[in-house]
Design an enzyme around this catalytic site. Structure first.
Site, PDB file in Angstrom:
ATOM      1  N   TYR A   1      69.989 -41.112  43.194  1.00  0.00           N
ATOM      2  CA  TYR A   1      69.328 -42.012  42.223  1.00  0.00           C
ATOM      3  C   TYR A   1      69.144 -43.391  42.846  1.00  0.00           C
ATOM      4  O   TYR A   1      68.040 -43.944  42.867  1.00  0.00           O
ATOM      5  CB  TYR A   1      70.175 -42.094  40.948  1.00  0.00           C
TER       6      TYR A   1
HETATM    7  N1  LIG Z   1      69.847 -47.822  31.079  1.00  0.00           N
HETATM    8  C1  LIG Z   1      70.363 -48.467  32.121  1.00  0.00           C
HETATM    9  O1  LIG Z   1      71.525 -48.912  32.092  1.00  0.00           O
HETATM   10  C2  LIG Z   1      69.542 -48.696  33.369  1.00  0.00           C
HETATM   11  C3  LIG Z   1      70.145 -49.401  34.429  1.00  0.00           C
HETATM   12  C4  LIG Z   1      69.410 -49.621  35.585  1.00  0.00           C
HETATM   13  C5  LIG Z   1      68.096 -49.192  35.669  1.00  0.00           C
HETATM   14  N2  LIG Z   1      67.541 -48.505  34.642  1.00  0.00           N
HETATM   15  C6  LIG Z   1      66.139 -48.067  34.795  1.00  0.00           C
HETATM   16  O2  LIG Z   1      65.399 -48.489  33.668  1.00  0.00           O
HETATM   17  C7  LIG Z   1      64.381 -47.541  33.356  1.00  0.00           C
HETATM   18  C8  LIG Z   1      64.515 -47.093  31.914  1.00  0.00           C
HETATM   19  O3  LIG Z   1      65.800 -46.490  31.737  1.00  0.00           O
HETATM   20  P1  LIG Z   1      66.306 -45.953  30.348  1.00  0.00           P
HETATM   21  O4  LIG Z   1      67.785 -46.136  30.302  1.00  0.00           O
HETATM   22  O5  LIG Z   1      65.463 -46.491  29.257  1.00  0.00           O
HETATM   23  O6  LIG Z   1      66.047 -44.392  30.559  1.00  0.00           O
HETATM   24  P2  LIG Z   1      65.307 -43.295  29.655  1.00  0.00           P
HETATM   25  O7  LIG Z   1      65.626 -41.983  30.272  1.00  0.00           O
HETATM   26  O8  LIG Z   1      65.641 -43.500  28.224  1.00  0.00           O
HETATM   27  O9  LIG Z   1      63.783 -43.647  29.885  1.00  0.00           O
HETATM   28  C9  LIG Z   1      62.994 -43.090  30.920  1.00  0.00           C
HETATM   29  C10 LIG Z   1      61.758 -42.448  30.299  1.00  0.00           C
HETATM   30  O10 LIG Z   1      60.950 -41.968  31.367  1.00  0.00           O
HETATM   31  C11 LIG Z   1      60.436 -40.718  30.984  1.00  0.00           C
HETATM   32  N3  LIG Z   1      60.136 -39.934  32.190  1.00  0.00           N
HETATM   33  C12 LIG Z   1      61.035 -39.379  33.051  1.00  0.00           C
HETATM   34  N4  LIG Z   1      60.408 -38.703  34.012  1.00  0.00           N
HETATM   35  C13 LIG Z   1      59.075 -38.846  33.784  1.00  0.00           C
HETATM   36  C14 LIG Z   1      57.912 -38.382  34.431  1.00  0.00           C
HETATM   37  N5  LIG Z   1      57.996 -37.610  35.539  1.00  0.00           N
HETATM   38  N6  LIG Z   1      56.694 -38.719  33.926  1.00  0.00           N
HETATM   39  C15 LIG Z   1      56.604 -39.472  32.811  1.00  0.00           C
HETATM   40  N7  LIG Z   1      57.675 -39.944  32.133  1.00  0.00           N
HETATM   41  C16 LIG Z   1      58.902 -39.636  32.620  1.00  0.00           C
HETATM   42  C17 LIG Z   1      61.513 -40.068  30.152  1.00  0.00           C
HETATM   43  O11 LIG Z   1      61.012 -39.070  29.281  1.00  0.00           O
HETATM   44  C18 LIG Z   1      62.082 -41.263  29.399  1.00  0.00           C
HETATM   45  O12 LIG Z   1      61.485 -41.417  28.130  1.00  0.00           O
HETATM   46  C19 LIG Z   1      64.541 -46.419  34.382  1.00  0.00           C
HETATM   47  O13 LIG Z   1      63.647 -46.654  35.437  1.00  0.00           O
HETATM   48  C20 LIG Z   1      65.981 -46.565  34.851  1.00  0.00           C
HETATM   49  O14 LIG Z   1      66.159 -46.054  36.135  1.00  0.00           O
HETATM   50  C21 LIG Z   1      68.228 -48.250  33.494  1.00  0.00           C
END
Ligand SMILES: NC(=O)c1ccc[n+]([C@@H]2O[C@H](COP(=O)([O-])OP(=O)(O)OC[C@H]3O[C@@H](n4cnc5c(N)ncnc54)[C@H](O)[C@@H]3O)[C@@H](O)[C@H]2O)c1
Length: 315
Positions: A150
């Site tokens: 990741y």
């Molecule tokens: N939540 C955290 O603590 C955190 C920390 C660091 C970074 N992030 C980053 O922030 C972003 C959002 O994270 P989140 O926690 O809201 O996650 P989440 O999983 O709730 O949101 C990601 C969304 O992307 C969609 N998705 C995944 N693969 C896809 C694809 N191939 N095509 C289209 N859509 C797709 C999923 O259906 C989901 O709705 C991500 O990029 C994650 O890596 C999150």
């Protein structure tokens, strides 16, 4: 402005959409609604917007389908948050991360270049710092010792972003989010699982025997930082978005217990593969470049989450 939000049915992006709508923007949301966690909650997040956004069920790994979306809408800016998140799942399913995070991000940047969308903000992660010994984590650390696929894919996307900025007139800001939590949070993340289990009278799993510290950052602060970055194209930048405090996990659990009025039964477990014992954001650059200041501390943030959880599940 017309803004493409990728991963818009996700936890953070759905909060971002809400804010961008309040600011008067036109939103096109792309998401494949995959079942990494219960898609029901993704649909519920989207229901909040009803007809206020254009939703397109598209997989960002599918270049030709995504191209049609770029062709149809002519975006001004891109908020790229679609990703396969989660550190632990990447140990057993590395291919999903390579496809969605790396190839998917290539598709988004390449189409942005083809269609002349100049400004993008990319959701990166504190995971890129791995087990960095330099604490708090600073953006100028090499971040080249990934502990999980990741983290490796997110770091690779940052480097890819720098090459797009170098070879086109694009601006891409990569924001490294630190452990984001809040209402409508991800069911696979600790706060959600802890709350669910404590309310059900079931034990919670705590890794590294509780010796974990996290820079917990409330989702409204992340959204604020994201909007500041969207409004300020700066060429290529990498910026930490964190609260700027490293909170001991057992202290975080105490805050949750107090809010729930119940004690947790804790299963102490060894360290999980792919995980790191501590995260801590140096927020100097976010303050300097974006005038970003996180506002919500864990007491208030956990309280907002629990109120949402009880309301959502009618407990
Ligand atoms: N939540 C955290 O603590 C955190 C920390 C660091 C970074 N992030 C980053 O922030 C972003 C959002 O994270 P989140 O926690 O809201 O996650 P989440 O999983 O709730 O949101 C990601 C969304 O992307 C969609 N998705 C995944 N693969 C896809 C694809 N191939 N095509 C289209 N859509 C797709 C999923 O259906 C989901 O709705 C991500 O990029 C994650 O890596 C999150």
């Amino acid at each position: 402005m017309k803004i493409l939000v990728t991963g818009g049915a996700g936890f953070i992006a759905s909060h971002l959409i809400k804010r961008l709508l309040e600011d008067g923007h036109e939103i096109v949301c792309v998401d494949n609604l995959n079942d990494y966690y219960d898609p029901e909650i993704k649909l519920k997040r989207l229901e909040q917007f009803e007809k206020q956004i254009n939703f397109e069920k598209v997989d960002i790994t599918d270049f030709s389908s995504l191209r049609k979306i770029f062709e149809k809408y002519k975006f001004d800016k891109i908020a790229h948050l679609a990703a396969q998140a989660g550190v632990r799942y990447s140990i057993t399913n590395p291919d999903v991360y390579i496809n969605t995070n790396y190839l998917g991000t290539f598709n988004v940047f390449e189409l942005a270049k083809i269609y002349g969308v100049k400004d993008a903000v990319f959701a990166s992660t504190s995971s890129v710092y791995g087990e960095s010994l330099e604490i708090p984590f600073r953006e100028d650390s090499p971040a080249d010792r990934a502990v999980s696929i990741y983290a490796a894919t997110k770091r690779a996307c940052e480097i890819m972003a720098s090459s797009y900025v170098r070879n086109s007139d694009m601006n891409i800001t990569c924001l490294r989010f630190f452990t984001v939590y809040g209402p409508f949070g991800r069911p696979d993340m600790a706060l959600f699982k802890f709350t669910k289990n404590i309310l059900a009278g079931e034990p919670i799993d705590v890794y590294n025997n509780g010796e974990m510290k996290r820079d917990f950052t409330f989702v409204s602060d992340i959204v604020e930082g994201f909007v500041l970055a969207l409004n300020k194209p700066m060429g290529f930048e990498i910026i930490n978005l964190g609260h700027g405090e490293s909170v001991h996990l057992l202290k975080f659990i105490e805050v949750l217990e107090k809010k729930l009025g119940r004690k947790a039964e804790i299963n102490f477990m060894p360290m999980q593969q792919g995980d790191v014992p501590q995260t801590f954001a140096d927020t100097t650059k976010a303050k300097e470049k974006l005038d970003f200041n996180a506002k919500i501390g864990v007491e208030e943030g956990v309280s907002f989450f629990v109120d949402w959880f009880k309301d959502y599940y009618k407990i």
